[in-house]
Design a protein around this motif. Structure first.
Motif, short mmCIF file in Angstrom:
data_model
loop_
_atom_site.label_atom_id
_atom_site.label_comp_id
_atom_site.label_asym_id
_atom_site.label_seq_id
_atom_site.Cartn_x
_atom_site.Cartn_y
_atom_site.Cartn_z
N SER A 137 -18.97 8.89 -23.65
CA SER A 137 -18.78 10.28 -23.20
C SER A 137 -17.75 10.33 -22.08
O SER A 137 -17.60 9.39 -21.29
CB SER A 137 -20.11 10.89 -22.72
OG SER A 137 -20.57 10.26 -21.55
N ARG A 175 -20.73 6.22 -20.21
CA ARG A 175 -20.10 7.43 -19.70
C ARG A 175 -18.90 7.07 -18.83
O ARG A 175 -18.86 6.01 -18.21
CB ARG A 175 -21.10 8.24 -18.87
CG ARG A 175 -22.40 8.54 -19.57
CD ARG A 175 -23.43 9.06 -18.58
NE ARG A 175 -23.31 10.51 -18.36
CZ ARG A 175 -23.71 11.13 -17.27
NH1 ARG A 175 -24.23 10.45 -16.26
NH2 ARG A 175 -23.60 12.45 -17.15
N GLU A 233 -20.62 7.78 -12.96
CA GLU A 233 -21.18 8.09 -14.28
C GLU A 233 -22.62 7.59 -14.46
O GLU A 233 -23.27 7.94 -15.45
CB GLU A 233 -20.30 7.52 -15.40
CG GLU A 233 -19.81 6.11 -15.21
CD GLU A 233 -18.60 6.04 -14.32
OE1 GLU A 233 -18.64 5.27 -13.33
OE2 GLU A 233 -17.61 6.73 -14.59
N GLU A 276 -25.56 16.65 -23.34
CA GLU A 276 -25.16 15.23 -23.34
C GLU A 276 -26.36 14.32 -23.48
O GLU A 276 -26.32 13.31 -24.20
CB GLU A 276 -24.39 14.91 -22.06
CG GLU A 276 -23.76 13.52 -22.10
CD GLU A 276 -23.15 13.07 -20.80
OE1 GLU A 276 -22.91 11.85 -20.67
OE2 GLU A 276 -22.93 13.92 -19.91
N SER A 314 -18.02 15.76 -22.19
CA SER A 314 -19.00 16.38 -21.32
C SER A 314 -18.30 16.84 -20.05
O SER A 314 -17.11 17.13 -20.06
CB SER A 314 -20.14 15.40 -21.04
OG SER A 314 -21.19 16.03 -20.32
N SER A 315 -19.02 16.90 -18.96
CA SER A 315 -18.45 17.47 -17.73
C SER A 315 -18.97 16.75 -16.51
O SER A 315 -20.08 16.19 -16.51
CB SER A 315 -18.80 18.95 -17.64
OG SER A 315 -18.42 19.50 -16.39
N LYS A 373 -24.44 21.31 -19.94
CA LYS A 373 -23.74 20.06 -20.20
C LYS A 373 -24.68 18.86 -20.07
O LYS A 373 -24.59 17.90 -20.86
CB LYS A 373 -22.56 19.91 -19.24
CG LYS A 373 -21.45 20.92 -19.46
CD LYS A 373 -20.86 20.83 -20.85
CE LYS A 373 -19.75 21.83 -21.08
NZ LYS A 373 -19.24 21.80 -22.47
N THR A 374 -25.59 18.92 -19.11
CA THR A 374 -26.55 17.83 -18.92
C THR A 374 -27.49 17.72 -20.11
O THR A 374 -27.68 16.62 -20.67
CB THR A 374 -27.36 18.03 -17.64
OG1 THR A 374 -26.46 18.11 -16.52
CG2 THR A 374 -28.33 16.89 -17.42
N ASN A 418 -16.90 12.59 -18.89
CA ASN A 418 -17.41 13.62 -17.98
C ASN A 418 -16.25 14.11 -17.12
O ASN A 418 -15.93 13.52 -16.09
CB ASN A 418 -18.54 13.06 -17.13
CG ASN A 418 -19.77 12.73 -17.96
OD1 ASN A 418 -19.81 11.72 -18.65
ND2 ASN A 418 -20.76 13.60 -17.91
#
Length: 297
Positions: A186, A240, A146, A170, A126-127, A166-167, A188
């Motif tokens: 994940s 995350r 996170e 995810e 993700s980011s 991305k939100t 980020n």
């Protein structure tokens, strides 16, 4: 940390392996003794010809995140998946519709993982843009980490399409993983510093605000790859992980990055320098750093 399994007997899938992150993951996983299913979109197979690997350990699977059966084929016999998304070649730009595309892809991939009995763990790329975009980001007492999520309505209001996509993607993946009992973590990531990075990258929308808020973070490719493998191999990893190894929080940092992105530009906009030599970092990656202390190449 040494993995809890015999690497030579472990098979993993990298999807999409034709991205810079995906290709480098394939390289490193092969070097660590994994059997790798490299799942690539059409016309992405050629770059793997340069890899000097046993053909029995590297298998190429032309697949499409919107073709459920091709995902299932690539995942067959795999115990892990490294998943990263880039826009389809016929839709190269992030816009307000990209969220639907990315959500659909994430849903298909996680559903396929749930239906693949051999899958033990999914590492979902993700980011940081799925963390930082919030109305209250400047008033928070604690640093962003996170545990925070970007506000989709805020992203939509200011056309932060990368953060919105991305939100939503995810969150879709997490909802499906929890519902289907898929073990997922994940990553980020901050802005990935690749050779071909340009000012048009969708992550950079709102760059001035990220800089002024102390949350403009970047990550080198090697560090990002190590983080993916580290969280996969550590049996205690969960949830995350914010991943970056540089914060753009000085005027000099901002100038250097701007020159890299736009070599012909004479100078930065005034908004990049508010008379401060240093802007306090307001984002934390302590969780990942603690895990990576034990990671060995």
């Amino acid at each position: 940390m040494a993995p809890s399994f015999h690497q030579t007997a472990n098979t993993v899938c990298v999807m999409d392996a034709s991205t810079q992150l995906g290709f480098t993951l394939v390289e490193q996983l092969l070097q660590r003794g994994y059997i790798v299913h490299a799942s690539v979109q059409q016309h992405g197979e050629e770059q793997f010809n340069a890899l000097s690997a046993d053909s029995n350990r590297l298998k190429i699977f032309p697949s499409d995140p919107f073709d459920y059966h091709s995902i299932i084929d690539a995942l067959k016999d795999c115990s892990g998946l490294f998943y990263t998304f880039e826009p389809p070649r016929d839709q190269p730009n992030y816009d307000e519709y990209m969220a639907d595309v990315e959500v659909r892809a994430a849903h298909n991939v996680l559903e396929a993982c749930a239906q693949t009995e051999t899958i033990d763990k999914v590492v979902f790329s993700s980011s940081a843009t799925a963390v930082i975009w919030r109305e209250d980001r400047r008033s928070l007492e604690l640093d962003l980490d996170e545990r925070h999520w970007s506000d989709v309505n805020f992203c939509r209001k200011f056309k932060l399409w990368h953060g919105m996509s991305k939100t939503l993607a995810e969150k879709t993946a997490w909802a499906l993983a929890m519902d289907r009992g898929v073990n997922m973590v994940s990553i980020n990531a901050g802005l990935l510093m690749t050779r071909d990075l340009s000012i048009t990258h969708p992550h950079l929308r709102g760059a001035a605000e990220m800089y002024e808020d102390g949350v403009f973070v970047t990550v080198d490719l090697d560090f990002l790859v190590d983080a993916h493998i580290g969280v996969y191999e550590d049996i205690s990893s969960y949830g995350r992980y914010l991943c970056f190894n540089r914060t753009i929080n000085t005027h000099d940092d901002a100038v250097k990055l701007a020159r890299k992105l736009t070599p012909s530009a004479p100078s930065l906009p005034q908004s990049y320098d508010q008379g401060k030599n240093f802007i306090q970092q307001r984002i934390s990656n302590k969780k990942l750093n603690k895990l990576m202390v034990h990671f060995t190449k």
